[in-house]
Design an enzyme around this catalytic site. Structure first.
Site, short mmCIF file in Angstrom:
data_model
loop_
_atom_site.label_atom_id
_atom_site.label_comp_id
_atom_site.label_asym_id
_atom_site.label_seq_id
_atom_site.Cartn_x
_atom_site.Cartn_y
_atom_site.Cartn_z
N GLY A 31 5.10 1.02 -2.11
CA GLY A 31 4.76 2.44 -1.98
C GLY A 31 5.92 3.31 -2.45
O GLY A 31 7.08 2.95 -2.23
N ARG A 98 1.75 -2.34 -6.81
CA ARG A 98 1.80 -3.63 -6.12
C ARG A 98 1.27 -4.64 -7.12
O ARG A 98 0.26 -4.41 -7.76
CB ARG A 98 0.99 -3.54 -4.83
CG ARG A 98 1.61 -2.48 -3.90
CD ARG A 98 1.10 -2.53 -2.51
NE ARG A 98 1.90 -1.68 -1.64
CZ ARG A 98 1.63 -0.39 -1.37
NH1 ARG A 98 0.59 0.20 -1.92
NH2 ARG A 98 2.41 0.30 -0.57
N CYS A 99 2.00 -5.73 -7.29
CA CYS A 99 1.68 -6.69 -8.36
C CYS A 99 1.48 -8.06 -7.72
O CYS A 99 2.44 -8.79 -7.49
CB CYS A 99 2.84 -6.70 -9.37
SG CYS A 99 2.71 -7.98 -10.61
N ASP A 129 10.43 -4.78 1.96
CA ASP A 129 10.67 -6.22 2.16
C ASP A 129 9.90 -7.08 1.15
O ASP A 129 10.42 -8.09 0.67
CB ASP A 129 10.38 -6.64 3.60
CG ASP A 129 8.97 -6.33 4.04
OD1 ASP A 129 8.32 -5.46 3.41
OD2 ASP A 129 8.49 -6.94 5.01
N THR A 151 11.55 2.65 1.08
CA THR A 151 10.25 2.71 1.76
C THR A 151 10.36 3.73 2.89
O THR A 151 11.40 3.80 3.55
CB THR A 151 9.82 1.34 2.32
OG1 THR A 151 8.72 1.54 3.23
CG2 THR A 151 10.92 0.63 3.09
N ASP A 153 8.80 3.52 5.58
CA ASP A 153 8.39 2.90 6.84
C ASP A 153 9.55 2.61 7.81
O ASP A 153 9.33 2.47 9.00
CB ASP A 153 7.63 1.59 6.57
CG ASP A 153 6.36 1.84 5.78
OD1 ASP A 153 5.88 2.98 5.78
OD2 ASP A 153 5.85 0.89 5.16
N ASP A 155 11.05 -0.16 8.16
CA ASP A 155 10.61 -1.40 8.81
C ASP A 155 11.52 -2.59 8.50
O ASP A 155 11.10 -3.74 8.64
CB ASP A 155 9.15 -1.72 8.40
CG ASP A 155 8.98 -1.81 6.90
OD1 ASP A 155 9.94 -1.50 6.14
OD2 ASP A 155 7.88 -2.16 6.45
N ARG A 197 3.12 1.79 8.35
CA ARG A 197 2.59 0.43 8.34
C ARG A 197 2.75 -0.20 9.73
O ARG A 197 2.27 0.39 10.70
CB ARG A 197 3.28 -0.41 7.26
CG ARG A 197 2.38 -1.53 6.75
CD ARG A 197 3.05 -2.35 5.69
NE ARG A 197 2.99 -1.69 4.39
CZ ARG A 197 3.28 -2.30 3.26
NH1 ARG A 197 3.64 -3.55 3.25
NH2 ARG A 197 3.22 -1.66 2.12
N ALA A 212 6.37 16.15 21.28
CA ALA A 212 5.00 15.67 21.50
C ALA A 212 4.97 14.92 22.85
O ALA A 212 5.92 14.22 23.20
CB ALA A 212 4.59 14.73 20.37
N ARG A 304 5.05 10.77 1.41
CA ARG A 304 5.66 9.98 0.32
C ARG A 304 6.04 10.84 -0.88
O ARG A 304 6.98 10.51 -1.60
CB ARG A 304 4.70 8.87 -0.11
CG ARG A 304 4.49 7.86 0.98
CD ARG A 304 4.24 6.44 0.56
NE ARG A 304 3.51 6.17 -0.62
CZ ARG A 304 2.49 5.30 -0.70
NH1 ARG A 304 2.08 4.68 0.40
NH2 ARG A 304 1.90 5.06 -1.83
#
Ligand code: ADP
Ligand code: F6P
Length: 369
Positions: A31, A98-99, A129, A151, A153, A155, A197, A212, A304
């Site tokens: 992404g 994405r491949c 990753d 990214t 994310d 992550d 994700r 929040a 993004r």
């Protein structure tokens, strides 16, 4: 593995700065994330300073397959003038994709051969990753690679922050602040879905930064009835405009509950097979809490495609510089990260093994104050 200088410019040689490699390739994969262009610019500036040629590889690992009719659609020289113009552009100038083909060992071998044929000595991979896994395979095939963690994310366990995360959070914070203003105007609770994700980092930071009252993340089990009880408690105390921030992949952690039957029994038609989503969760909470209205917003790609924050741009600058320095010193198979505000590098394999810590204490604090 060391690469020997063949054409370092005289000026740099005089200054004692010698390029050990001739040509670097760079790609963005997975992404897109804010700061990818800034990282490409940084790599280009450092490569230029060392007299190293930079080749831009288009659409992630797809560009290495050599499938386009016009080879320039796959790989093209990136001169500094072109690259400086992209510094302020959003998205990724190199495109990304994405491949799936690239997961096959025979395709990876073909890509490594293509790189060698093009005289590309080393590769900078900007992605998450998955992209780093791809880079590790290329390293095994003799192509020196370093990775910049691009990214939103956040992550990856080895780095405090990934490139784009700070921008994504700022976009979400801005959105939630606006949503909370309208929630207050109308006395309506709000459900806001953010990306990430399988990581709840964007959700957690957004919830903390906006005040929040509730957060739901993919790392933690959750129960609609507990959320409804929490919301009812807030309403009873006069808070009729609470915000629930949810991480997009939280659904598999939802305690089993026949939500289709609940909604159908309570005047909202849901057909078999239709999935749970933010809008349906808002409808459930509205009905369980006797509110007149509760609305959902999915923030999506604004996270993004945003202009990178100063934090992300500065990270991109440092990471790009380190990437070129490492490759030029013959140091390969490395993931670049950030720790205590400074960039560092460690082997891909070690980086990818590091588990991400989930901040359960803060999660409980957000959901209880
Ligand atoms: P991210 O890099 O953000 O984690 P993905 O998981 O979608 O994004 O991976 C991006 C690309 O990296 C994939 O489309 C594929 O080309 C490559 N990739 C992912 N996992 C692997 C793997 N195990 N081996 C080789 N290449 C991979
Ligand atoms: O990895 C970035 C990310 O935006 C995730 O947060 C999200 O799950 C995924 O990519 C969505 O990918 P896409 O919309 O490109 O298929």
């Amino acid at each position: 593995m060391l690469y020997y200088c063949m054409r370092a410019p005289a000026r740099q040689a005089e200054q004692g700065v010698i390029a050990l490699i001739n040509r670097i390739g760079i790609l963005t994969s997975g992404g897109d994330s804010p700061g990818m262009n800034a990282a490409v610019v940084s790599v280009a500036r450092c490569a230029n300073a060392l007299g190293i040629q930079l080749m831009g590889i288009k659409r992630g690992y797809n560009g290495l397959l050599g499938l386009s009719e016009n080879p320039e659609d796959d790989i093209a020289a990136l001169d500094l003038e072109t690259v400086l113009d992209i510094a302020d552009q959003r998205g990724t100038f190199l495109r990304t994709a994405r491949c799936d083909e690239f997961r096959k060992p025979e395709v990876q071998r073909q890509c490594a051969d293509n790189l060698r044929k093009l005289g590309i000595d080393a590769l900078v991979v900007i992605g998450g990753d998955g992209s780093f896994n791809g880079a590790m395979h290329l390293c095994e095939l003799g192509i020196p690679c370093v990775g910049i963690p691009g990214t939103i994310d956040n992550d990856l366990g080895y780095t405090e922050r990934t490139l784009g995360f700070d921008t994504a959070v700022n976009v979400c914070v801005e959105a939630v602040r606006s949503i909370r203003a309208t929630s207050r105007s109308h006395d309506r609770p709000a459900v806001v879905q953010v990306m990430g994700r399988n990581a709840g980092d964007i959700a957690m930071k957004t919830a903390m930064a906006t005040g929040a009252e509730m957060v739901v993340v993919p790392e933690m089990d959750w129960d609609v009835d507990v959320l409804a009880a929490r919301l009812n408690g807030l309403i009873a105390k006069g808070n009729t405009r609470a915000t629930l921030v949810i991480g997009e992949h939280c659904w598999h952690k939802m305690k089993e509950f026949d939500w289709r039957k609940f909604l159908n029994d309570n005047g909202k038609t849901v057909y078999p097979g239709e999935p749970i989503n933010a809008e349906r969760l808002a409808s459930i909470l509205k009905r369980k809490c006797g509110m007149i209205e509760a609305r959902a917003t999915v923030i999506g790609y604004t996270q993004r495609g945003a202009q990178p924050t100063a934090e992300d741009s500065a990270f991109a600058f440092e990471a790009g510089h380190l990437a070129v320095q490492l490759l030029n010193r013959g140091i390969t198979n490395q993931a670049i990260g950030i720790r205590h505000g400074r960039v560092f590098n460690m082997p891909f394999a070690d980086a990818l093994l590091m588990k991400k810590h989930f901040d359960r204490e803060t999660y409980e604090l957000i959901n209880s104050l």
